[in-house]
Design a protein around this motif. Structure first.
Motif, short mmCIF file in Angstrom:
data_model
loop_
_atom_site.label_atom_id
_atom_site.label_comp_id
_atom_site.label_asym_id
_atom_site.label_seq_id
_atom_site.Cartn_x
_atom_site.Cartn_y
_atom_site.Cartn_z
N LYS A 134 -3.67 13.64 3.63
CA LYS A 134 -2.40 13.85 2.97
C LYS A 134 -2.52 13.56 1.49
O LYS A 134 -3.01 12.52 1.09
CB LYS A 134 -1.33 12.94 3.57
CG LYS A 134 0.06 13.21 3.02
CD LYS A 134 1.09 12.44 3.78
CE LYS A 134 2.50 12.68 3.37
NZ LYS A 134 2.80 13.22 2.11
N THR A 157 -0.33 14.20 -2.43
CA THR A 157 1.03 13.98 -2.92
C THR A 157 2.01 15.03 -2.41
O THR A 157 3.09 14.70 -1.94
CB THR A 157 1.05 14.00 -4.46
OG1 THR A 157 0.07 13.07 -4.93
CG2 THR A 157 2.40 13.61 -4.99
N ARG A 158 1.63 16.29 -2.50
CA ARG A 158 2.56 17.36 -2.13
C ARG A 158 2.15 18.21 -0.94
O ARG A 158 2.94 19.02 -0.46
CB ARG A 158 2.77 18.27 -3.34
CG ARG A 158 3.43 17.56 -4.47
CD ARG A 158 3.57 18.49 -5.64
NE ARG A 158 4.07 17.75 -6.78
CZ ARG A 158 5.17 18.02 -7.41
NH1 ARG A 158 5.90 19.02 -7.02
NH2 ARG A 158 5.54 17.31 -8.44
N HIS A 159 0.93 18.08 -0.48
CA HIS A 159 0.47 18.91 0.63
C HIS A 159 -0.69 18.23 1.36
O HIS A 159 -1.13 17.16 0.97
CB HIS A 159 0.05 20.30 0.13
CG HIS A 159 -1.10 20.26 -0.83
ND1 HIS A 159 -0.96 19.92 -2.15
CD2 HIS A 159 -2.42 20.51 -0.65
CE1 HIS A 159 -2.14 19.97 -2.74
NE2 HIS A 159 -3.04 20.33 -1.85
#
Length: 88
Positions: free
Chosen positions: A19, A21-23
């Motif tokens: 994982k 930050t955004r994806h």
């Protein structure tokens, strides 16, 4: 004919992801369900079987249709409630 292929194309291969930050970022390894161990995504295997791909547009259309039907049902409930209030 030799039925060997790269693991990332096999139906028994489940890739690991990290994982961010955004994806989610795919890793270079995953779990092989046939061998029951962690393997490299570019490794070869004698249990190779091509992955079956599902049509994403069918799943997308079913989701959109479900959402639209839910909205229509909610509108109908509101109209019936208004109609009932007018009669009373």
């Amino acid at each position: 004919m030799d039925n060997r292929g790269e693991c990332y194309r096999c139906r028994y291969f489940d890739r690991y992801y990290t994982k961010e930050t955004r994806h989610f970022q795919p890793t270079k390894c995953g779990f092989c369900c046939k061998v029951q161990t962690v393997v490299s995504s570019y490794g070869d295997c004698e249990h190779y079987e091509a992955k079956l791909y599902r049509y994403k547009k069918d799943v997308f259309l079913k989701g959109c249709l479900s959402d639209l039907l839910t909205e229509i049902s909610e509108l109908r409930s509101m109209l019936e409630a208004e109609h009932h209030e007018e009669d009373v």
